[in-house]
Design a protein around this motif. Structure first.
Motif, PDB file in Angstrom:
ATOM      1  N   VAL A   1      50.076  47.341  43.582  1.00 46.84           N
ATOM      2  CA  VAL A   1      48.724  47.086  43.081  1.00 46.84           C
ATOM      3  C   VAL A   1      47.891  46.612  44.259  1.00 46.84           C
ATOM      4  O   VAL A   1      48.254  45.637  44.933  1.00 46.84           O
ATOM      5  CB  VAL A   1      48.716  46.021  41.965  1.00 46.84           C
ATOM      6  N   GLY A   2      46.791  47.292  44.531  1.00 48.75           N
ATOM      7  CA  GLY A   2      45.900  46.885  45.611  1.00 48.75           C
ATOM      8  C   GLY A   2      44.932  45.810  45.160  1.00 48.75           C
ATOM      9  O   GLY A   2      44.702  45.610  43.963  1.00 48.75           O
ATOM     10  N   TYR A   3      44.383  45.098  46.116  1.00 49.13           N
ATOM     11  CA  TYR A   3      43.415  44.049  45.781  1.00 49.13           C
ATOM     12  C   TYR A   3      42.395  43.886  46.905  1.00 49.13           C
ATOM     13  O   TYR A   3      42.642  44.267  48.055  1.00 49.13           O
ATOM     14  CB  TYR A   3      44.126  42.716  45.531  1.00 49.13           C
ATOM     15  N   ASP A   4      41.268  43.303  46.546  1.00 47.90           N
ATOM     16  CA  ASP A   4      40.302  42.848  47.539  1.00 47.90           C
ATOM     17  C   ASP A   4      40.525  41.363  47.845  1.00 47.90           C
ATOM     18  O   ASP A   4      40.389  40.921  48.979  1.00 47.90           O
ATOM     19  CB  ASP A   4      38.874  43.073  47.047  1.00 47.90           C
ATOM     20  N   TYR A   5      40.830  40.610  46.785  1.00 49.56           N
ATOM     21  CA  TYR A   5      41.179  39.196  46.920  1.00 49.56           C
ATOM     22  C   TYR A   5      42.386  38.915  46.031  1.00 49.56           C
ATOM     23  O   TYR A   5      42.617  39.606  45.035  1.00 49.56           O
ATOM     24  CB  TYR A   5      40.015  38.288  46.512  1.00 49.56           C
ATOM     25  N   LEU A   6      43.119  37.867  46.399  1.00 54.61           N
ATOM     26  CA  LEU A   6      44.348  37.535  45.680  1.00 54.61           C
ATOM     27  C   LEU A   6      44.360  36.049  45.324  1.00 54.61           C
ATOM     28  O   LEU A   6      44.038  35.194  46.164  1.00 54.61           O
ATOM     29  CB  LEU A   6      45.563  37.848  46.554  1.00 54.61           C
ATOM     30  N   VAL A   7      44.736  35.735  44.085  1.00 48.94           N
ATOM     31  CA  VAL A   7      44.969  34.348  43.669  1.00 48.94           C
ATOM     32  C   VAL A   7      46.478  34.152  43.535  1.00 48.94           C
ATOM     33  O   VAL A   7      47.124  34.826  42.728  1.00 48.94           O
ATOM     34  CB  VAL A   7      44.275  34.014  42.332  1.00 48.94           C
ATOM     35  N   TYR A   8      47.011  33.247  44.324  1.00 50.47           N
ATOM     36  CA  TYR A   8      48.444  32.962  44.333  1.00 50.47           C
ATOM     37  C   TYR A   8      48.682  31.764  43.417  1.00 50.47           C
ATOM     38  O   TYR A   8      48.410  30.617  43.770  1.00 50.47           O
ATOM     39  CB  TYR A   8      48.890  32.651  45.762  1.00 50.47           C
ATOM     40  N   ALA A   9      49.205  32.031  42.215  1.00 45.93           N
ATOM     41  CA  ALA A   9      49.393  30.975  41.210  1.00 45.93           C
ATOM     42  C   ALA A   9      50.747  31.154  40.532  1.00 45.93           C
ATOM     43  O   ALA A   9      50.844  31.221  39.308  1.00 45.93           O
ATOM     44  CB  ALA A   9      48.262  31.016  40.187  1.00 45.93           C
ATOM     45  N   VAL A  10      51.802  31.216  41.342  1.00 42.61           N
ATOM     46  CA  VAL A  10      53.128  31.561  40.828  1.00 42.61           C
ATOM     47  C   VAL A  10      53.838  30.391  40.165  1.00 42.61           C
ATOM     48  O   VAL A  10      54.923  30.556  39.607  1.00 42.61           O
ATOM     49  CB  VAL A  10      54.016  32.149  41.947  1.00 42.61           C
TER      50      VAL A  10
END
Length: 401
Positions: free
Chosen positions: A93-102
């Motif tokens: 899955v491509g993204y422009d921005y990523l939120v890392y909330a694992v």
């Protein structure tokens, strides 16, 4: 036509859902939430799942904005340079921005026998695995709960209220966060429920067998069911992806929650380490951090300077069975103070908090941008810690090879 910005949120817990909902404020932002489960886990109720008084799950349709696309899968790796994530199923899955909330899960149980014979309850799957074990054990069976943080205390009380024989092994102090007065209140309630509390350095588990728990002072406690609540750990996704982390594996960010490696990645919740000074792992921190992470991305998308973290705390609340609880007040720097509310009113306040969490997420889904608790003025403790850290020689960030 305005260019569309695609944001991927990894993790559908308190922080991830709050961030995903808040990002839908802009019509030119599309949001994809990737989570290994199709339902939301209300983690502060997992002890109730163990006790059989609540399912601890919420349908995403109740708390997630309609415009958020969901992908039920696990992220195996983040390709920061290529702005994409690889899924465990094999897709990308491509993204422009990523939120890392694992988020977080059970800590590594290095005590001999703990992996084989003890039952962790930090995740939905773990709690569900324990439930039938308890159902099949007689009420008189000895149950040992290891760890005296919120999860341990709440689980011990929940089971003791049902008439089970419970021993709580603290491995240190009972309720480390609690003020002395609050700790005495909790101890009295546990005693009234019949819970045997073993605290102090000698009350550290050194081995677990199928029917016993061995302590540092040589004592061996009969234990037909051993429940492990001692500590939390975060997934190693950031480290595996070559991103800088702290010693526990949380993603290192600046005070805007932006990764120190990549300004297209922000972090929130238990898996974030802003300035290397991570906040207490809790829902109370996760939702405001999710809102702050979303605000940071919205500012970046708009070409504006993001605001810095300004986290405020107020309390820690614990249920002590279904009829009693404690609301331990703290200052804005997350230090417990002398004042607390216990008894039936304490239980009602804890229940109100649990319901309020879901309401906050639902409200943000229907009116993104409405949540504002992350804007409350924080305490002086973090400012002082940051000043002290900046005055020291910077420690090198740990980064995967």
């Amino acid at each position: 036509m305005a260019e569309n910005t695609h944001v991927v949120v990894i993790g559908g817990g308190y922080a991830g859902v709050m961030a995903a909902n808040r990002l839908t404020q802009r019509n030119d932002v599309t949001v994809t939430l990737i989570n290994p489960r199709a339902t939301f886990v209300h983690r502060v109720r997992l002890h109730q799942l163990v006790g059989g008084t609540h399912g601890a799950v919420v349908d995403y349709r109740e708390i997630l904005a309609e415009g958020v696309r969901t992908v039920v899968d696990t992220v195996a790796r983040i390709d920061a340079a290529g702005r994409s994530v690889t899924l465990a199923s094999g897709g990308t899955v491509g993204y422009d921005y990523l939120v890392y909330a694992v988020g977080s899960g059970s800590a590594d149980r290095r005590v001999p026998g703990a992996d084989e014979f003890a039952y962790p309850i930090a995740t939905l799957e773990e709690a569900k695995r324990l439930r039938p074990v308890l159902d099949s054990a007689p009420t008189t069976a000895a149950v040992t709960v290891v760890g005296a943080g919120p999860s341990g205390i709440e689980t011990a009380a929940e089971l003791a209220e049902q008439g089970r024989t419970v021993t709580l092994v603290c491995g240190g102090v009972l309720g480390p966060y609690l003020h002395t007065r609050g700790r005495r209140s909790v101890a009295r309630r546990l005693a009234a429920l019949g819970v045997t509390v073993l605290d102090g350095s000698d009350a550290t588990v050194t081995a677990v067998t199928h029917d016993a728990v061995r302590l540092a002072d040589g004592r061996e406690l009969p234990s037909q069911v051993t429940i492990w609540t001692a500590g939390f750990a975060v997934p190693d996704l950031a480290a595996r992806s070559g991103l800088s982390t702290d010693a526990l594996g949380r993603l290192l960010t600046d005070e805007t929650l932006t990764s120190v490696d990549d300004d297209r990645i922000v972090a929130a919740g238990d898996s974030a380490a802003p300035s290397g000074l991570a906040l207490r792992m809790s829902c109370q921190a996760a939702m405001p951090l999710g809102a702050r992470a979303a605000d940071t991305l919205l500012s970046l998308i708009a070409g504006e300077q993001p605001e810095t973290l300004n986290q405020s705390f107020g309390a820690q609340c614990l249920s002590l069975g279904r009829r009693t609880g404690i609301f331990q007040f703290g200052n804005r720097s997350d230090v417990a103070v002398w004042f607390h509310i216990d008894g039936r009113l304490g239980a009602q306040m804890k229940e109100a908090v649990c319901k309020g969490i879901v309401k906050h997420l639902s409200d943000e889904a229907h009116k993104p941008g409405g949540y504002s608790l992350h804007r409350m003025k924080g305490g002086a403790g973090r400012r002082k810690a940051l000043e002290a850290k900046r005055s020291e020689a910077p420690a090198p960030a740990r980064r995967a090879a």
